[in-house]
Design a protein around this motif. Structure first.
Motif, short mmCIF file in Angstrom:
data_model
loop_
_atom_site.label_atom_id
_atom_site.label_comp_id
_atom_site.label_asym_id
_atom_site.label_seq_id
_atom_site.Cartn_x
_atom_site.Cartn_y
_atom_site.Cartn_z
N UNK A 1 -16.24 9.23 -4.02
CA UNK A 1 -15.98 10.64 -4.33
C UNK A 1 -16.19 11.63 -3.18
N UNK A 2 -16.60 11.13 -2.02
CA UNK A 2 -16.88 12.06 -0.91
C UNK A 2 -15.60 12.72 -0.41
N UNK A 3 -15.70 14.02 -0.23
CA UNK A 3 -14.61 14.82 0.32
C UNK A 3 -15.22 15.59 1.49
N UNK A 4 -14.95 15.11 2.68
CA UNK A 4 -15.70 15.55 3.87
C UNK A 4 -14.83 16.41 4.78
N UNK A 5 -15.37 17.55 5.19
CA UNK A 5 -14.66 18.44 6.11
C UNK A 5 -15.51 18.60 7.37
N UNK A 6 -14.98 18.13 8.49
CA UNK A 6 -15.68 18.20 9.76
C UNK A 6 -15.18 19.41 10.53
N UNK A 7 -16.10 20.26 10.97
CA UNK A 7 -15.73 21.46 11.72
C UNK A 7 -16.30 21.40 13.13
N UNK B 1 -20.43 18.44 9.38
CA UNK B 1 -19.65 17.86 8.28
C UNK B 1 -20.13 18.49 6.98
N UNK B 2 -19.20 19.07 6.22
CA UNK B 2 -19.52 19.62 4.91
C UNK B 2 -19.11 18.60 3.86
N UNK B 3 -20.07 18.23 2.99
CA UNK B 3 -19.86 17.17 2.01
C UNK B 3 -19.60 17.78 0.63
N UNK B 4 -18.33 17.73 0.24
CA UNK B 4 -17.92 18.22 -1.08
C UNK B 4 -17.78 17.06 -2.05
#
Length: 226
Positions: free
Chosen positions: A49-55, A133-136
């Motif tokens: 279920x991890x939805x990861x956004x790396x900035x 990394x933001x973990x949604x």
């Protein structure tokens, strides 16, 4: 030249929550290696279920400015609650010991509120890390199992960083401004932000780099049966 990867026993013992980074970014190849490692994390019913956004770069800098402005305006919008008041007994004591050890390493007195607030805001600056990394996560039922899955992903991510010579820190505070982060990154409203991880190369010259938070003896946490 390929950097040697640490053995597991070294990796798990050398992993620390780094609060000072060098500005040097990881290469795209290095980032992909870590992300590939983390992708093998276990999850309930293999839901992954991890939805990861790396900035990185300007996107990261704009988010830092937005979170600081939001925080100073008293507009925190976390998807999940957090309060030290919820801790009790030894759990609360250990949380306070952690903070004391950190601020003592920086030479900041307990009553120096201005300096402490300055250091608090460094959370939103990702401690100077070049990446975050933001973990949604999607919302399933009471969210307990999906949050556990995200935690296992985060541990794999952090251990991969350590094994490869990098560093990271999971930050609850990076989840306190979920609304503006969702908007900035184009994340649907039905995905909840659990926390973020700042990462890159550790600044080993920083005072806090010398900190090693203590761990309880195994017998304190584990009971053997049979």
């Amino acid at each position: 030249m390929t950097t040697p990867i640490l053995a597991f026993d070294e990796t798990v013992r050398q992993r620390v929550s780094t609060r000072a980074f060098l500005p040097t970014p990881l290469t795209d190849e290095q980032l992909q290696e870590v992300l590939q490692d983390a992708q093998y994390s276990p999850s309930n019913c293999n839901t992954q279920p991890w939805n990861v956004h790396v900035v990185s770069g300007e996107t990261k800098n704009k988010l830092a400015q937005a979170m600081i402005a939001n925080d100073l305006a008293g507009k925190q919008t976390p998807d999940f609650s957090f309060s030290y008041d919820d801790f009790f007994g030894d759990y609360y004591t250990r949380s306070q010991d952690q903070a004391r050890l950190y601020y003592d390493s920086l030479g900041i007195a307990r009553d120096d509120k201005d300096k402490r607030h300055e250091m608090y805001l460094k959370n939103y600056q990702f401690f100077n890390a070049p990446h975050a990394a933001f973990l949604f996560m999607p919302s399933f039922g009471d969210n307990i199992r999906v949050a556990s899955d995200i935690g296992m992903y985060a541990q794999s991510f952090l251990l991969s960083l350590t094994a490869r010579g990098y560093a990271g820190i999971p930050q609850t505070l990076l989840g306190f401004h979920a609304d503006i982060i969702r908007a900035a990154l184009g994340v649907p409203d039905d995905y909840r932000l659990l926390f973020g991880i700042s990462f890159g190369y550790a600044d080993t010259t920083a005072p806090s780099a010398k900190i090693r938070q203590p761990r309880l003896p195994v017998a304190t946490s584990v009971r053997m049966h049979g």
